[in-house]
Design an enzyme around this catalytic site. Structure first.
Site, short mmCIF file in Angstrom:
data_model
loop_
_atom_site.label_atom_id
_atom_site.label_comp_id
_atom_site.label_asym_id
_atom_site.label_seq_id
_atom_site.Cartn_x
_atom_site.Cartn_y
_atom_site.Cartn_z
N PHE A 285 29.81 56.01 -5.28
CA PHE A 285 30.35 55.67 -3.70
C PHE A 285 30.29 53.87 -3.40
CE2 PHE A 285 26.36 57.93 -3.03
CZ PHE A 285 25.50 56.69 -2.96
N HIS A 304 21.22 58.07 4.86
CA HIS A 304 19.69 57.58 5.19
C HIS A 304 18.92 56.91 4.22
CE1 HIS A 304 17.26 61.43 3.75
NE2 HIS A 304 18.31 61.08 2.82
#
Length: 398
Positions: A285, A304
């Site tokens: 990603f 997170h």
């Protein structure tokens, strides 16, 4: 004795606890009411404790955790569950574990105090309803996983902040964990196959028995007006590991048309067994998203782990693939309340900061992060205050 809160405050809290306990025992019990009762009990304890008692309770948590970690190594809890009625003596536990009997006695005092066993007679230990959790992945694997992964860094965290002038870590490559032990979280796990297995088991166990994201989020928002031919990309699970979420989604919604795509690093997707109706694609990603114009790009527990600048890069890579007016981003992650944050969530935030400069974000922080990437939040859904939320974001309207 040190002064405590005024009597009327204490009595008022006790009355609230009584009312919440009545709901807990009734047909009206819900995840929210259960969470409220736990919060009230915490407040009641603080009201009863003197300031010194509060200090003592907090400063003796590290030895409690160390004792628990040792008991997990000795595999005491599985032994106790095999003797639910008579229990086991310290002598028996010493014989079965190989530990010195006197050490067993001292460790089990702590376990009794934590409610993880009962002691009906001197040096004889019985399982409680909590014991079983420490024979299952949530406790058996979670305790050593998080203790070994996080504690060496947490011990050094005050020194890290002193040396870094109490500035928040903002770069993954300069996280407190890398400063303290010389490796990032993922590097540390990659070099320790046993710890990686514990980590995977624990993370899977955290979701056991909890609703999936599509049980919380109104899936008709995706299905309605979605392209219904098989060539259209419907759902892309970015960083989806072994594809468990996609598999569950397909089981619940077998009639939804379109492609379902699992994306993760090459070594991850190579071992994924997802079936013929899910495409496994090697992808990071941190690179531009190759699947263009999908109905939804799904991220579970991704953001997170990372500081804002990496999250922004991930989002920008995804935004470039969105089809305006059609595509959206679905994020499943913690959304902290802006006030009265639960202790478990605020503690996890400190842990994520220490091991990778990550962040557990509040709603305001999410809106700021997504807004900086050109996105706006369309809705936030959650089944319980203690569970991750589902965030839907789309490109800002011009």
């Amino acid at each position: 004795m040190e002064p405590v809160l005024q009597n009327n405050t204490l009595l008022s809290l006790a009355e609230e606890v009584q009312q919440a306990a009545a709901i807990e025992c009734s047909a009206d019990r819900s995840a929210s009411s259960h969470f409220r009762l736990l919060g009230l009990l915490d407040r009641l304890r603080l009201a009863v404790e003197s300031p010194t008692e509060t200090v003592r309770r907090l400063i003796y948590q590290p030895p409690q955790n160390a004792a628990l970690r040792t008991v997990i190594d000795l595999e005491v809890f599985p032994l106790l569950t095999q003797h639910p009625k008579k229990g086991m003596s310290a002598t028996q536990l010493a014989e079965d574990t190989g530990a010195e009997r006197a050490l067993v006695v001292r460790l089990m005092r702590v376990m009794e105090g934590l409610g993880l066993c009962a002691c009906a007679e001197p040096e004889v230990y019985l399982p409680t309803d909590k014991t079983i959790a420490f024979t299952q992945p949530i406790g058996r694997d979670g305790v050593p996983c998080l203790y070994d992964l996080a504690v060496p860094t947490l011990v050094q965290l005050p020194a890290y902040f002193r040396e870094h002038h109490y500035l928040m870590p903002k770069e993954y490559s300069r996280s407190p964990m890398r400063w303290a032990v010389g490796q990032s979280q993922f590097e540390w796990l990659a070099q320790r196959k046993h710890q990686q297995a514990l980590f995977n088991s624990y993370m899977s166990s955290r979701r056991h028995g909890k609703p999936s994201w599509f049980d919380v989020y109104p899936v008709e928002r995706l299905v309605q007006d979605a392209e219904d031919h098989d060539g259209a990309a419907f759902l892309v699970d970015v960083g989806g590991n072994q594809g468990h979420d996609l598999i569950r989604f397909r089981e619940k919604y077998p009639d939804v048309k379109g492609r379902f795509i699992l994306q993760d690093l090459p070594q991850v997707v190579e071992s994924a067994s997802v079936g013929e109706d899910i495409d496994a694609m090697a992808y990071s990603f941190l690179d531009p998203q190759p699947v263009k114009g999908a109905r939804a790009y799904y991220f579970r527990a991704i953001f997170h782990d990372w500081p804002d600048y990496i999250c922004h890069r991930i989002l920008q890579n995804t935004v470039s693939a969105l089809r305006p007016g059609y595509s959206r981003i679905i994020i499943v992650d913690c959304v902290l309340p802006d006030t009265n944050t639960p202790l478990a969530q605020s503690s996890l935030d400190i842990q994520m900061m220490s091991i990778g400069s990550g962040v557990e974000r509040s709603e305001c922080q999410w809106r700021e992060l997504l807004g900086a990437a050109g996105l706006e939040i369309q809705g936030i859904w959650s089944a319980s205050p203690e569970m991750d939320c589902v965030i839907e974001a789309v490109p800002k309207s011009v």
